[in-house]
Design a protein around this motif. Structure first.
Motif: not given
Ligand code: BG6
Length: 488
Positions: A183, A186, A220, A239, A349, A379
């Motif tokens: 993250y 980003k 998500e 996670d 998302k 995002q």
């Molecule tokens: C990961 C997690 O670190 O981040 C996943 O293990 C999750 O479960 C993902 O889906 C989300 O990342 P992003 O960049 O798609 O928001």
């Protein structure tokens, strides 16, 4: 550009390497950002020739959605940079093979043996690989810099994270260690710092006098994606919350650093994480709500519940959603709650940080007044918006909420994958966007109480939200009654 170097990827044929890492490396290389001398050594337990690894990588690049379109001939040239070694990570042999690869590249690399060791393996291998590299002297920097990149999850609780940190420090100095939290790579997350500290108009508002509360959401739509083995062990707290969400929180809440550098920024993040009020034992339910999705409908299609996903235990107690209220005990934030929520199988998302301001002190217009909101859209649809009230045209004094909006597409550039940014930073030796040991420690301390409680939650409370909805009712009660989660 970074100095000539070898990127050594442990777990090079794994899922993460295939989907994220290799496409990111290829993109950087194709853009000429990796310098004139660069090569990659894939390392795995599986036996494979350099050729076979080349085929694997090219296939990964061709099928990845994240790879920039290759220029003519680029894939074939990239293939020439690829080598592969295999062996048992508990023994010495595989590390001496890696050693030989660095010797072999030395001439082409101007006599240096710089190496970035990227651990893209299951977490149980972090310690043995770090130790193995140490035994063979590969952490020694006399012939070139040596850095260790470690993927998440970094430990599974406070105790194991401390053990892992200690094990790593038996071999590596903290300045050689790069813990990944993608993250932080980003663009929009880095922009939080740019907006807060590159402008004079926001910081004066950034405190308890002006702000009512802050909401951080990482929703998500995806479910398990075949990762039950991992997720059953992790759950949503490990996670997403312990790492990604707490990083977003720290960047939003921290004090201005004295300089834009790794030491100063990480000091401030640690300070604010330390200021978070510990979650009171036995009162977790007052500050946190857990959820697990049941069967439901997403984008018009029926989707199974968490417990129906392949690989999930019958009656699994694993949470897939969490909402939590954090209080920060410092001068700036006293009395301003931060609400964090994240979950799987939500309607869409979307990741957002919303700073919600206080209402004007006097409500003199009919219909009342709303709270202004400054929202960072992390995002998708990346941007920043400010919502405020304006007179609606007409005879009467009626106010309406309007929005001022900045969109990233105004820059006309595609946003890079966070992995490209982080990989390049590690090659350049810039640790600003990597959580330091004490940060990881604080983050685990913070979620300890939640983990205990989540692990004791009676599984009969689950499932408590249908897939395709915004999470359990308890999450709404947590933020209410006079505040509401934003409708995203
Ligand atoms: C990961 C997690 O670190 O981040 C996943 O293990 C999750 O479960 C993902 O889906 C989300 O990342 P992003 O960049 O798609 O928001």
């Amino acid at each position: 550009a970074p100095e000539p170097a070898t990127l050594v990827i442990f777990g090079a044929t794994g899922d993460l390497a295939r989907r994220k890492l290799l496409p990111a490396v290829f993109g950087l290389w194709q853009d000429g950002l990796l310098g004139s001398a660069f090569n990659i050594v894939g390392v795995g337990r599986q036996e494979m020739t350099d050729e076979g690894f080349g085929d694997f990588v090219l296939e990964a690049l061709r099928s990845s959605k994240e790879t920039d379109a290759p220029q003519p001939g680029a894939l074939e040239k990239f293939r020439e940079l690829l080598y592969y070694e295999h062996g048992d990570f508990g023994g010495d042999e595989v590390y001496s093979l890696v050693q030989k690869e660095l010797d072999r590249a030395q001439d082409a690399h101007g006599g240096r043996k710089n190496a970035l060791f990227y651990l893209s393996t299951p977490p149980s291998l972090f310690e043995p690989i770090s130790a193995g590299l140490g035994r063979l002297g590969l952490a020694d920097e006399s012939e070139g810099w040596r850095r260790l990149v470690i993927e998440k999850p970094f430990g599974r609780d406070l105790g194991s994270a401390r053990e892992l940190n200690a094990a790593i420090h038996r071999v590596w100095d903290e300045s050689q260690v790069y813990r990944i939290d993608h993250y932080l790579g980003k663009e929009t997350v880095q922009n939080l710092m740019a907006i807060r500290f590159g402008n004079a108009i926001f910081e004066p508002l950034w405190n308890r006098a002006m702000i009512d509360h802050v909401q951080i959401t990482a929703a998500e739509d995806l479910g398990l994606e075949g990762r039950a083995g991992y997720y059953e062990e992790a759950g949503v707290i490990r996670d997403m919350l312990q790492n990604h969400l707490l990083q977003l929180f720290a960047l939003t809440a921290m004090e201005p650093p004295v300089a834009f550098d790794a030491g100063a920024i990480r000091d401030e993040k640690v300070k604010v994480l330390r200021a978070v009020r510990p979650i009171p034992q036995g009162r977790v339910a007052e500050v946190a709500a857990f959820g697990q999705y049941g069967p439901g409908t997403l984008y018009g299609e029926a989707v199974p519940g968490y417990r129906e996903e392949p690989g999930v235990r019958e009656g699994s107690p694993t949470p897939t959603h969490v909402a939590v209220r954090l209080e920060v005990d410092n001068w700036r934030w006293q009395g301003v709650p931060f609400f964090l929520r994240t979950g799987k199988r939500l309607p869409k998302k979307v990741t957002e940080i919303a700073v919600v301001f206080k209402r004007p002190p006097l409500g003199m217009f009919p219909g009342g007044t709303e709270r202004n909101v400054l929202a960072f859209r992390i995002q998708p649809d990346e941007g920043v918006s400010l919502k405020f009230s304006s007179k609606s045209p007409g005879q009467e004094m009626v106010l309406r909420e309007v929005v001022m909006d900045f969109r990233y597409d105004a820059f006309g550039a595609q946003l890079e994958s966070p992995y490209s940014r982080l990989l390049l930073d590690a090659m350049l030796g810039d640790a600003t966007l990597f959580p330091r040991e004490d940060e990881v420690d604080c983050a685990w301390q913070l979620v300890s109480g939640l983990l205990e409680r989540a692990e004791d939650t009676p599984p009969q409370e689950f499932p408590n939200y249908p897939a395709g909805t915004w999470g359990p009712e308890a999450a709404d009660r947590l933020i209410g009654p006079d505040r509401r989660w934003r409708r995203l």
